[in-house]
Design a protein around this motif. Structure first.
Motif, short mmCIF file in Angstrom:
data_model
loop_
_atom_site.label_atom_id
_atom_site.label_comp_id
_atom_site.label_asym_id
_atom_site.label_seq_id
_atom_site.Cartn_x
_atom_site.Cartn_y
_atom_site.Cartn_z
N TYR A 1 0.68 -1.57 0.36
CA TYR A 1 -0.25 -0.10 0.04
C TYR A 1 1.00 0.95 0.26
O TYR A 1 0.38 2.55 0.05
N SER B 1 -3.09 -3.08 -2.98
CA SER B 1 -3.45 -2.70 -1.93
C SER B 1 -3.82 -1.06 -1.20
O SER B 1 -3.08 -0.40 -2.04
N PHE B 2 -4.54 -0.66 -0.62
CA PHE B 2 -5.55 0.82 0.56
C PHE B 2 -4.89 -0.36 1.41
O PHE B 2 -5.47 -1.01 2.25
N GLN C 1 -1.27 4.42 -0.25
CA GLN C 1 -2.69 4.74 -0.63
C GLN C 1 -3.92 4.29 0.23
O GLN C 1 -3.43 3.43 0.92
#
Ligand SMILES: [Cu+2]
Length: 290
Positions: A39, A69-70, A187
């Motif tokens: 992320y 990813s977040f 993110q």
């Protein structure tokens, strides 16, 4: 004096490892796992960026590479950023690298973040004789930032460390010296019913090599330090959700049947005024207790 080749190699290696890189993020004290290229748009190594005109200054040399990813958080949550020299539980950063830690947010982009999209949500510089870096080291590489009560959506969360140990030269005049930037972009996906839309529209590349917080002499007497960038964003009623750039494009209204006048959905008009928000950490980022 004569230095052997191996001594020089060792000296070079140790100066490289004296830098720092973001390892991961915690949300309300919960470890989100290693973020490197998961992320976090991690650079290939812990080297700094110095060119203020380069988009690399925004999210690092590979900042335009979206990652899979977040981190999920809600507006008002506490996000803890974790920094290390090379790997988790390594040293944090060489203590010579004094300087501020600044946190910005922008609507999500899969691009490199260049352009006027950023809002400063937290900053820590020099206060009570202590640099943000000293506190980061004392807190095992962790620094807390309270998210504003953000509207749901996807964002980029950018934290930078600016190391000032060579900032007594203007990099535009002497490219071998100058401030060292360690930018890192996470993110972030915000959930919940927050309404705040950050709207400073600051361009990271508008930093100037002569800004007092970037061209700064650590080796003379000083009692204050001016953190670069805009003042910290403070959500208020003058920042209704209708101003600024929305974090995600609003869904397009479904096409009206031809011949029927279009009536906007009334649900779009319901939350015009932001709810009361917890104070963000604009007056200075917090630190986890060591
Ligand atoms: Cu360094």
């Amino acid at each position: 004096m004569h230095f052997s080749t191996s001594f020089l190699a060792l000296a070079l290696a140790s100066s490289v490892s004296a830098h720092t890189i973001m390892y991961g993020v915690w949300v309300n004290g919960v470890d989100q796992g290693e973020g490197t290229n998961s992320y976090i748009r991690s650079p290939p190594n812990n080297s700094p960026v110095k060119d203020l005109h380069s988009p690399d200054l925004v999210c690092g040399v590979t900042g335009g590479n979206a990652v899979p990813s977040f981190v999920k958080a809600a507006g008002g949550d506490t996000v803890t950023f974790e920094w290390f020299r090379n790997y988790r539980n390594d040293d944090i950063i060489d203590p010579s690298h004094e300087g501020p830690i600044i946190t910005y947010i922008a609507p999500y982009t899969s691009g490199n973040g260049a352009g006027p999209i950023w809002t400063k949500i937290a900053e820590a510089g020099f206060s009570n004789g202590e640099w943000a870096i000293d506190k980061l080291i004392a807190n095992n590489g962790k620094i807390d930032v309270a998210l504003p009560n953000l509207a749901a959506g996807k964002y980029l969360l950018r934290q930078e460390i600016i190391a000032l140990h060579e900032a007594d030269a203007d990099v535009a005049v002497n490219p071998s010296r100058g401030a060292q930037f360690y930018p890192s972009c996470v993110q972030l996906e915000v959930t919940g019913s927050g309404t705040v839309v950050p709207n400073q529209n600051f361009d990271i590349n508008s930093y100037q090599s002569t800004d007092p917080g970037i061209f700064f002499d650590l080796y003379t007497k000083y009692s204050s330090y001016k953190i670069p960038g805009p003042p910290c964003f403070v959500p208020s009623s003058s920042n209704p959700p209708s101003s600024g750039t929305p974090p995600v494009p609003a869904p397009a209204p479904s096409p009206a049947p031809s011949g029927t006048p279009y009536v906007p959905p009334t649900t779009l008009l319901t939350s015009v005024r932001p709810a009361a928000t917890k104070p963000s950490s604009c007056s200075g980022s917090g630190y986890r207790k060591a």
